[in-house]
Design a protein around this motif. Structure first.
Motif, PDB file in Angstrom:
ATOM      1  N   VAL A 221      -0.949   9.579   3.186  1.00 49.45           N
ATOM      2  CA  VAL A 221      -2.217   9.525   3.915  1.00 49.45           C
ATOM      3  C   VAL A 221      -3.092  10.709   3.500  1.00 49.45           C
ATOM      4  CG1 VAL A 221      -3.327   9.483   6.168  1.00 49.45           C
ATOM      5  CG2 VAL A 221      -1.084   8.388   5.851  1.00 49.45           C
TER       6      VAL A 221
ATOM      7  N   THR B  80     -12.600   0.935  -4.768  1.00 46.68           N
ATOM      8  CA  THR B  80     -11.426   0.817  -3.908  1.00 46.68           C
ATOM      9  C   THR B  80     -11.730  -0.143  -2.765  1.00 46.68           C
ATOM     10  OG1 THR B  80     -10.963   3.156  -4.390  1.00 46.68           O
ATOM     11  CG2 THR B  80      -9.699   2.118  -2.616  1.00 46.68           C
TER      12      THR B  80
ATOM     13  N   LEU C  12      -0.911  -2.748   7.108  1.00 47.33           N
ATOM     14  CA  LEU C  12       0.381  -2.130   6.827  1.00 47.33           C
ATOM     15  C   LEU C  12       1.526  -3.042   7.266  1.00 47.33           C
ATOM     16  CD1 LEU C  12      -0.189   1.583   7.911  1.00 47.33           C
ATOM     17  CD2 LEU C  12      -0.323   0.602   5.625  1.00 47.33           C
TER      18      LEU C  12
ATOM     19  N   VAL D  62     -10.005   3.303   4.630  1.00 45.09           N
ATOM     20  CA  VAL D  62     -10.364   2.846   5.979  1.00 45.09           C
ATOM     21  C   VAL D  62     -11.424   3.800   6.523  1.00 45.09           C
ATOM     22  CG1 VAL D  62      -9.552   2.379   8.313  1.00 45.09           C
ATOM     23  CG2 VAL D  62      -8.070   1.879   6.353  1.00 45.09           C
TER      24      VAL D  62
ATOM     25  N   ILE E 273       0.850  -1.185   0.000  1.00 41.77           N
ATOM     26  CA  ILE E 273       0.000   0.000   0.000  1.00 41.77           C
ATOM     27  C   ILE E 273       0.889   1.238   0.000  1.00 41.77           C
ATOM     28  CG2 ILE E 273      -1.764   1.274   1.267  1.00 41.77           C
ATOM     29  CD1 ILE E 273      -2.699  -1.384   2.431  1.00 41.77           C
TER      30      ILE E 273
ATOM     31  N   LEU F 138       4.062   5.943   3.956  1.00 41.88           N
ATOM     32  CA  LEU F 138       2.714   5.903   3.400  1.00 41.88           C
ATOM     33  C   LEU F 138       2.163   7.306   3.152  1.00 41.88           C
ATOM     34  CD1 LEU F 138       0.351   3.916   2.769  1.00 41.88           C
ATOM     35  CD2 LEU F 138      -0.445   4.328   5.104  1.00 41.88           C
TER      36      LEU F 138
ATOM     37  N   LYS G 121      -0.737   4.473  -0.840  1.00 42.31           N
ATOM     38  CA  LYS G 121      -1.613   5.607  -0.526  1.00 42.31           C
ATOM     39  C   LYS G 121      -2.866   5.080   0.154  1.00 42.31           C
ATOM     40  CE  LYS G 121      -3.989   9.527  -2.759  1.00 42.31           C
ATOM     41  NZ  LYS G 121      -4.256  10.213  -4.044  1.00 42.31           N
ATOM     42  N   ILE G 122      -3.267   5.770   1.232  1.00 43.19           N
ATOM     43  CA  ILE G 122      -4.431   5.322   1.998  1.00 43.19           C
ATOM     44  C   ILE G 122      -5.319   6.520   2.290  1.00 43.19           C
ATOM     45  CG2 ILE G 122      -3.267   5.607   4.227  1.00 43.19           C
ATOM     46  CD1 ILE G 122      -4.753   3.126   5.199  1.00 43.19           C
TER      47      ILE G 122
ATOM     48  N   ALA H 263      -6.658   5.971  -4.163  1.00 38.79           N
ATOM     49  CA  ALA H 263      -5.935   5.356  -3.045  1.00 38.79           C
ATOM     50  C   ALA H 263      -5.916   3.839  -3.227  1.00 38.79           C
ATOM     51  CB  ALA H 263      -6.595   5.724  -1.721  1.00 38.79           C
ATOM     52  N   ASP H 264      -4.967   3.195  -2.570  1.00 38.56           N
ATOM     53  CA  ASP H 264      -4.892   1.735  -2.628  1.00 38.56           C
ATOM     54  C   ASP H 264      -5.949   1.084  -1.737  1.00 38.56           C
ATOM     55  OD1 ASP H 264      -2.600   1.566  -4.377  1.00 38.56           O
ATOM     56  OD2 ASP H 264      -1.426   2.313  -2.693  1.00 38.56           O
ATOM     57  N   VAL H 265      -6.314   1.766  -0.644  1.00 36.85           N
ATOM     58  CA  VAL H 265      -7.319   1.232   0.273  1.00 36.85           C
ATOM     59  C   VAL H 265      -7.947   2.407   1.018  1.00 36.85           C
ATOM     60  CG1 VAL H 265      -5.711   0.910   2.193  1.00 36.85           C
ATOM     61  CG2 VAL H 265      -7.751  -0.522   2.056  1.00 36.85           C
TER      62      VAL H 265
END
Length: 416
Positions: A165, A225, A259, A197, A135, A163, A137-138, A193-195
């Motif tokens: 963020v 995503t 992560l 939250v 990952i 990362l 980018k989040i 973004a990769d994921v």
């Protein structure tokens, strides 16, 4: 008539006043016999027990606050008052609050929505997207001043500070929170973004309730995503947890789950680096040996090497040839006079023989020369260039008669 008369309207009005004054803010429990959700937002239903039923209505302003859906067969407790619709003389119960009988409204709403979304396939494992292993980018969808965000950023700094963020601020509790969370999720889905939250820290069931709303579930389900739901504590299981691609028991745990740990990565890199150095060293050693071997083969088979070897061999053969020739010359030099003598003797003998043969042939030629052999009155006969006796000529055969000066072609007419 001694009693005073009243109109129907007057009677209904008196009944209305009496009932509404008597049955105010009461609780009634029973089973829903029928229910209709009107396009206006009002809810019309009837409540029954074993012996009777009553018509009920819940106006739009009150129905909007319902946490669950009134459905046929559900046992409920309604709070409100009795009223009369004067034009038709009908009475009904005006509900302002409804609770499931024996359980909380939120618990029933949770079960109803859970069953509905399950039937729509929102929880199916095959539709869940995998969380990327690496990952970069989040996007964090939560309140920007919350303790949950602070905890997640702290874990990110500890585990993987490289990362990128992106914080998407949103309400996480209250009546407007669900709509804001859904809007924030749609926005985060466009951040590449990769994921994503989404979550918040612990709290009461009411505080966490926005994550049990259908609008949030729809937003998570529609996202391209991968989504991690991290709401409350481990014992809190939200609808968002069931719809998301991964459920984390807490926001901090979400970061630890998705992560990598930089220390573990560094240890792994050290180990890989050591193995790499060893393997490369072995390979280099092997390649050096092979290179030397190839160099030796190349030197042995190179044109320059072969030319040098050929030149050396040529010089050797030249010396050997000279030596052999010299030996031959020295050996045969002593035999030259004898050979010359022998040659002269043989040559003289041959010359004498050839002279005698030449003399013999000259005599023979003279003997066969017609000019020398023919006497006057005599001629030579021949057939096809060969001299023949006259007696061998047959009748009708052509032949040649030739003397010293004349050549005649003749035909034998008669032979005696």
């Amino acid at each position: 008539m001694s009693q005073s008369m009243m109109s129907v309207s007057s009677l209904n009005t008196k009944i209305k006043s009496l009932l509404e004054a008597t049955f105010m803010h009461i609780l009634v429990e029973g089973e829903v016999a029928s229910v209709t959700y009107h396009t206006s937002g009002h809810v019309y239903f009837s409540l029954k027990d074993k012996e009777s039923s009553i018509k009920c209505v819940m106006w739009r302003s009150s129905a909007a606050k319902l946490k669950f859906r009134i459905e046929k067969g559900v046992h409920i407790v309604i709070e409100g008052s009795v009223g009369v619709y004067t034009p038709r003389g009908e009475y009904q119960f005006y509900a302002v609050h409804v609770e499931p009988y024996g359980k909380g409204a939120l618990a029933l709403a949770y079960e109803q929505l859970k069953e509905k979304l399950k039937d729509k396939g929102y929880f199916d494992a095959q539709r869940k997207k995998p969380i990327p292993k690496h990952i970069q980018k989040i996007a964090l969808v939560t309140a920007k001043e919350s303790a949950a965000l602070h905890d997640m950023l702290k874990i990110i700094e500890q585990r993987w500070p490289l990362l990128e963020v992106v914080i998407v601020d949103t309400l996480v509790q209250g009546e407007q929170a669900a709509a804001q969370i859904a809007k924030a999720l749609h926005y985060a889905d466009r951040l590449d973004a990769d994921v994503v939250v989404v979550g918040r820290g612990g709290g009461s069931t009411e505080d966490l309730w926005p994550f049990n709303e259908e609008v949030v579930a729809d937003a998570i389900f529609s996202m391209d995503t991968p989504v991690v739901s991290a709401v409350g504590h481990e014992v809190d299981v939200m609808i968002s947890d069931l719809v998301a691609d991964l459920r984390a028991p807490t926001p901090s745990a979400a970061m630890e789950m998705i992560l990598p740990d930089r220390q573990e990565i560094l240890y792994a890199l050290d180990e890989i680096g050591g193995r790499f150095t060893y393997v490369i060293g072995q390979k280099l050693h092997q390649w050096v040996r092979e290179l030397k071997h190839t160099e030796e083969i190349l030197l042995r088979s190179s044109p320059n090497r072969r030319l040098q070897e050929t030149q050396i061999e040529f010089i050797r053969l030249e010396e050997e040839f000279k030596r052999v020739i010299k030996h031959k010359i020295e050996r045969f030099s002593s035999a030259v006079p004898e050979l010359l003598k022998h040659y002269r003797q043989n040559l003289g003998f041959i010359v004498e023989q050839k002279s005698q043969y030449l003399e013999y042939m000259d005599k023979k030629l003279r003997m066969n020369d017609p000019k020398l052999q023919c006497r006057k009155g005599w001629a030579q006969t021949s057939v096809e260039g060969k001299a023949v006796a006259l007696s061998s000529i047959e009748v009708d055969q052509k032949f040649i008669i030739q003397d010293e000066t004349t050549r005649i072609e003749a035909l034998c007419l008669k032979k005696t």
